[in-house]
Design an enzyme around this catalytic site. Sequence first.
Site, mmCIF file in Angstrom:
data_model
loop_
_atom_site.group_PDB
_atom_site.id
_atom_site.type_symbol
_atom_site.label_atom_id
_atom_site.label_comp_id
_atom_site.label_asym_id
_atom_site.label_seq_id
_atom_site.Cartn_x
_atom_site.Cartn_y
_atom_site.Cartn_z
ATOM 1 N N GLU A 166 42.567 115.867 104.596
ATOM 2 C CA GLU A 166 43.608 115.881 105.356
ATOM 3 C C GLU A 166 44.105 114.333 105.506
ATOM 4 O O GLU A 166 43.345 113.399 105.548
ATOM 5 C CB GLU A 166 43.382 116.431 106.863
ATOM 6 N N GLU A 226 34.726 125.951 104.634
ATOM 7 C CA GLU A 226 35.973 125.277 104.366
ATOM 8 C C GLU A 226 35.518 123.877 104.108
ATOM 9 O O GLU A 226 34.577 123.265 104.364
ATOM 10 C CB GLU A 226 37.064 125.146 105.772
ATOM 11 N N TRP A 277 48.503 115.417 118.064
ATOM 12 C CA TRP A 277 47.146 114.808 117.850
ATOM 13 C C TRP A 277 46.980 113.772 116.566
ATOM 14 O O TRP A 277 46.216 112.724 116.583
ATOM 15 C CB TRP A 277 46.113 115.770 117.964
ATOM 16 N N ARG A 301 28.924 111.536 121.076
ATOM 17 C CA ARG A 301 29.532 113.035 121.111
ATOM 18 C C ARG A 301 28.178 113.961 120.856
ATOM 19 O O ARG A 301 28.237 114.897 121.518
ATOM 20 C CB ARG A 301 30.250 112.941 119.681
ATOM 21 N N GLU A 308 32.854 115.642 110.772
ATOM 22 C CA GLU A 308 34.181 114.566 110.238
ATOM 23 C C GLU A 308 33.687 113.508 109.752
ATOM 24 O O GLU A 308 32.800 112.639 110.277
ATOM 25 C CB GLU A 308 35.080 114.357 111.282
ATOM 26 N N ASP A 310 37.601 120.152 103.381
ATOM 27 C CA ASP A 310 38.884 119.651 103.986
ATOM 28 C C ASP A 310 39.348 118.100 103.355
ATOM 29 O O ASP A 310 38.274 117.311 103.497
ATOM 30 C CB ASP A 310 38.979 119.464 105.359
ATOM 31 N N HIS A 351 41.022 112.311 106.463
ATOM 32 C CA HIS A 351 40.132 113.030 107.085
ATOM 33 C C HIS A 351 39.524 114.000 106.408
ATOM 34 O O HIS A 351 40.151 114.742 105.816
ATOM 35 C CB HIS A 351 41.052 113.552 108.300
ATOM 36 N N THR A 352 38.018 113.872 106.257
ATOM 37 C CA THR A 352 37.450 114.932 105.459
ATOM 38 C C THR A 352 36.417 115.802 106.493
ATOM 39 O O THR A 352 36.008 115.377 107.542
ATOM 40 C CB THR A 352 36.315 114.257 104.666
ATOM 41 N N ASN A 353 36.101 116.830 106.169
ATOM 42 C CA ASN A 353 35.265 117.719 107.090
ATOM 43 C C ASN A 353 34.730 118.949 106.178
ATOM 44 O O ASN A 353 35.452 119.344 105.051
ATOM 45 C CB ASN A 353 36.151 118.576 108.111
ATOM 46 N N ASP A 359 32.784 120.280 112.628
ATOM 47 C CA ASP A 359 32.215 119.081 113.340
ATOM 48 C C ASP A 359 31.225 118.054 112.334
ATOM 49 O O ASP A 359 30.284 117.825 112.863
ATOM 50 C CB ASP A 359 31.289 119.476 114.492
ATOM 51 N N GLY A 416 45.856 109.326 117.864
ATOM 52 C CA GLY A 416 45.762 110.216 118.925
ATOM 53 C C GLY A 416 46.659 110.840 119.487
ATOM 54 O O GLY A 416 46.449 111.405 120.701
#
Length: 288
Positions: A106, A102, A196, A273, A131, A104, A119-121, A129, A200
């Site tokens: 968003e 995928e 979300w 993270r 992003e 993305d 938001h990209t991924n 994971d 947040g």
Amino acid sequence: MAHSSSQLCIHALTLLCLIVTPTSAASFHDEMDITFGGERAKISNGGQDLSLSLDQYSGSGFQSKHEYLFGRFDMQLKLVPANSAGTVTTFYLSSQGAGHDEIDFEFLGNTTGSPYTIHTNVYSQGKGDKEQQFHLWFDPTGAFHTYTIVWNAQRIIFLIDNIPVRVFNNHEAAGVPFPKSQPMRVYASLWNADDWATQGGRVKTDWTQGPFTAYYRKFNANANIVGGNSKSTGSVNENQAWKTQEIDAAGRNRIRWVQKKHMIYNYCNDHKRFVNGLPTECKRSRFL
Ligand SMILES: *[C@@H]1O[C@H](CO)[C@@H](O)[C@H](O)[C@H]1NC(C)=O
């Protein structure tokens, strides 16, 4: 003299116009199927325009009829204006089934006057994971802007108004999976994610402001259609530049500028993270 120079000017303008005239876009009727939301998704203007709406009962979405393996995908979007908190508008590529790939874009809405988050991924074989998030240098609700995914065997490039904002290089040689064998469709949607999306999940969708609407136009795919020939939908000139597209010196400057001024999150900087060390590709690429 004045006459001939203005003639020259007219000729120069005509030439310029010919050069910059965008190729005609593909018809949404020909290229897309509405996937959910029924009447909330509307194709108009002879297939040139598409709008998606969201109310408290449902969002809406569409997907491409074709499946593609590599290509350049352009879409113009005008996002939900004013109080768009809780809404998410999307434009992405995805394969189907387990272990999916995928890519993305968003667009996370916000309260009036607060910026959207882009938001990209990238997912490879089911694992995301990766992003990166940005704020924009313009108001994405005031006019249409072009969002582009270039996907070739060497890299994935995200562009906004033809400015590269992110590149994800193929680091398979270092053991990082890269999407390259599963065909993908183009997808787009508008949905509620107020659990979300905005700040947040603290800011909820205000349904009294609905229905919310986002606008799409000028879809163009210069891409390999699976089960067909390499085809450019809608454009007269088949432009194959995407096949080897990379980030040149000017592009590197642009990415540096975007990352310095407009990036708000980069997984490659998130040491909290990834306590056991950053992902491999983060150590290998200068521009992620
Ligand atoms: C919304 O605006 C706030 C600042 O007012 C910002 O921190 C946040 O990134 C914006 N986007 C989202 C999706 O919350």
